[in-house]
Design a protein around this motif. Structure first.
Motif, PDB file in Angstrom:
ATOM      1  N   TRP A 102     -11.374  -8.711  -5.881  1.00 19.86           N
ATOM      2  CA  TRP A 102     -10.566  -9.265  -7.024  1.00 19.86           C
ATOM      3  C   TRP A 102     -10.405  -7.913  -8.133  1.00 19.86           C
ATOM      4  O   TRP A 102      -9.189  -7.928  -8.917  1.00 19.86           O
ATOM      5  N   ILE A 105      -7.963  -5.316  -7.205  1.00 21.37           N
ATOM      6  CA  ILE A 105      -6.430  -5.848  -6.614  1.00 21.37           C
ATOM      7  C   ILE A 105      -5.714  -6.468  -7.671  1.00 21.37           C
ATOM      8  O   ILE A 105      -4.301  -6.164  -7.952  1.00 21.37           O
ATOM      9  N   LEU A 106      -6.221  -7.140  -8.707  1.00 22.80           N
ATOM     10  CA  LEU A 106      -5.453  -7.706  -9.528  1.00 22.80           C
ATOM     11  C   LEU A 106      -4.695  -6.938 -10.461  1.00 22.80           C
ATOM     12  O   LEU A 106      -3.704  -7.002 -10.978  1.00 22.80           O
ATOM     13  N   ALA A 109      -1.660  -5.749  -8.780  1.00 18.81           N
ATOM     14  CA  ALA A 109      -0.577  -7.113  -8.874  1.00 18.81           C
ATOM     15  C   ALA A 109      -0.163  -7.191 -10.142  1.00 18.81           C
ATOM     16  O   ALA A 109       1.224  -7.370 -10.341  1.00 18.81           O
ATOM     17  N   VAL A 296      -0.392  -8.058  -3.730  1.00 16.10           N
ATOM     18  CA  VAL A 296      -1.524  -8.763  -3.220  1.00 16.10           C
ATOM     19  C   VAL A 296      -1.482  -8.892  -1.635  1.00 16.10           C
ATOM     20  O   VAL A 296      -2.583  -8.886  -1.080  1.00 16.10           O
ATOM     21  N   LEU A 355       2.929 -14.978  -2.039  1.00 20.44           N
ATOM     22  CA  LEU A 355       1.502 -14.870  -2.838  1.00 20.44           C
ATOM     23  C   LEU A 355       0.529 -15.792  -2.442  1.00 20.44           C
ATOM     24  O   LEU A 355      -0.698 -15.421  -2.525  1.00 20.44           O
ATOM     25  N   GLY A 358      -1.406 -14.111   0.413  1.00 23.21           N
ATOM     26  CA  GLY A 358      -2.128 -13.223  -0.178  1.00 23.21           C
ATOM     27  C   GLY A 358      -3.394 -13.702  -0.618  1.00 23.21           C
ATOM     28  O   GLY A 358      -4.455 -13.253  -0.194  1.00 23.21           O
ATOM     29  N   PHE A 359      -3.574 -14.705  -1.604  1.00 19.77           N
ATOM     30  CA  PHE A 359      -4.658 -15.175  -1.949  1.00 19.77           C
ATOM     31  C   PHE A 359      -5.452 -16.039  -0.971  1.00 19.77           C
ATOM     32  O   PHE A 359      -6.787 -15.886  -1.257  1.00 19.77           O
ATOM     33  N   LEU A 362      -7.200 -13.389   0.820  1.00 22.43           N
ATOM     34  CA  LEU A 362      -8.241 -12.566   0.067  1.00 22.43           C
ATOM     35  C   LEU A 362      -9.329 -13.335  -0.046  1.00 22.43           C
ATOM     36  O   LEU A 362     -10.638 -12.990  -0.185  1.00 22.43           O
TER      37      LEU A 362
END
Length: 368
Positions: A102, A105-106, A109, A296, A355, A358-359, A362
């Motif tokens: 995270w 990646i964040l 994003a 993401v 989204l 993707g989350f 992840l």
């Protein structure tokens, strides 16, 4: 690790931005080449234009197409960045040092989200202006061909008491003013029962839009049960202006974000369906979320495949994912234009689905 806080994010962000720049350069070059060939085939064969005019039309048209394909830039650019980090085992080193996925990646994003905001506030107005100029220039170059083509122009104006449907065989702009040729106006008025009744028909050789009214030349006016009346000129009140009338002729892609609410309201007041403009409006507003979702999702895919191995499978899955998202987005747009889905639902569903996917991936990859 305190010294590393911020360094990891900056490094990954730099690699991602470099990869996005490369993806933009490749995709932009392809779009320019395809647009040039398409314009040369569709316009160059119907109008007497030279190479530089073709190149000028290509430059005007290309930005709108590039903006449509920008989600692919973020998808493939982010994939390319993380593939590079995989090949150099940098992601593995980061994970071994206890850096959460995270964490790197964040920021990418969030950068994609910010670039989306810049796109709708800066690039979208520029792109729409260039698209409008492209359509105007193309029509001017193809004037002789369009005159021979059996294609009419329709407009509608009015209020709660009067509605006027306008049909013209041809249109152009003279000194910035809209001019129609071979014009027919069908006037409807509200009767005592609250129903619009046909009241008169006006034929004119030419109509030019002036501030607050249409100036008609070579007029023949007829009412039900009465003979025709001829006059040299006639003025008809109008609530349209040059810009609004021109937007009725242009595609939704040629209307800037800030003009879309006004265009939607006036289109609905005139009795036309504003669904294409509403869809365009919500799609533009959803752009930042869409860019972030693509980043993401691409990063999540790279992390998942990093553990499983196989960069070739990674690239193939990314391509399949991109085309799958594109067709899903087009399906939602088609359903909105057919008024099966509300434009807001059709515009916001694809980025939200991407989204959430993707989350989800992840969370599964990072947290088990």
């Amino acid at each position: 690790m305190s010294l590393g806080i911020g360094m990891v994010e900056r490094y990954v962000l730099q690699r991602t931005m470099a990869s996005l720049g490369a993806a933009l350069a490749v995709l932009g070059s392809m779009v320019m080449l395809i647009a040039f060939v398409d314009i040369a085939r569709n316009v160059g064969t119907r109008a007497d234009i030279n190479f530089f005019q073709l190149l000028y039309l290509t430059i005007l048209q290309a930005p709108a197409t590039i903006l449509v394909l920008t989600p692919f830039i973020f998808l493939f650019g982010t994939l390319g960045a993380f593939v590079g980090l995989n090949r150099r085992s940098e992601l593995i080193a980061m994970r071994a040092a206890g850096v959460s996925a995270w964490r790197f990646i964040l920021p990418a994003a969030m950068a994609a989200f910010v670039m989306g905001v810049l796109t709708i506030t800066l690039l979208n107005p520029l792109s729409t202006a260039m698209t409008a100029q492209y359509e105007t220039t193309r029509d001017a170059l193809m004037e002789n061909y369009l005159k021979a083509a059996p294609k009419g122009t329709w407009l509608r104006q009015g209020d709660d008491k009067t509605q006027i449907v306008i049909r013209a065989r041809a249109r152009d702009q003279v000194d910035g003013s809209v001019r129609l040729r071979g014009v027919s106006l069908f006037v409807y008025t509200l009767n005592s029962k609250g129903v619009m009744d046909f009241s008169r028909r006006i034929e004119a050789n030419e109509a030019r839009l002036e501030p607050g009214f249409w100036r008609l030349i070579g007029v023949r006016e007829a009412t039900p049960g009465a003979g025709a009346i001829r006059s040299e000129s006639l003025s008809i009140p109008s609530n349209l202006d040059d810009r609004t009338a021109s937007e009725r002729f242009n595609s939704p892609q040629a209307v800037a974000l800030w003009r879309l609410p006004t265009t939607i309201a006036r289109t609905e007041d005139a009795g036309f369906s504003a669904t294409p403009f509403k869809l365009r409006y919500h799609q533009i507003l959803a752009t930042p979320l869409l860019f972030a979702a693509m980043s993401v999702l691409a990063a999540a895919f790279s992390l998942r495949l990093m553990r499983l191995g196989g960069l070739a499978a990674l690239a193939g899955s990314g391509v399949a994912l991109g085309f799958g998202f594109f067709f899903f987005n087009e399906l939602c747009s088609a359903l909105a234009k057919a008024e099966v889905l509300h434009p807001a639902v059709a515009a916001w569903t694809p980025p939200l689905v991407a989204l959430l996917a993707g989350f989800t991936l992840l969370c599964y990859t990072e947290d088990g």
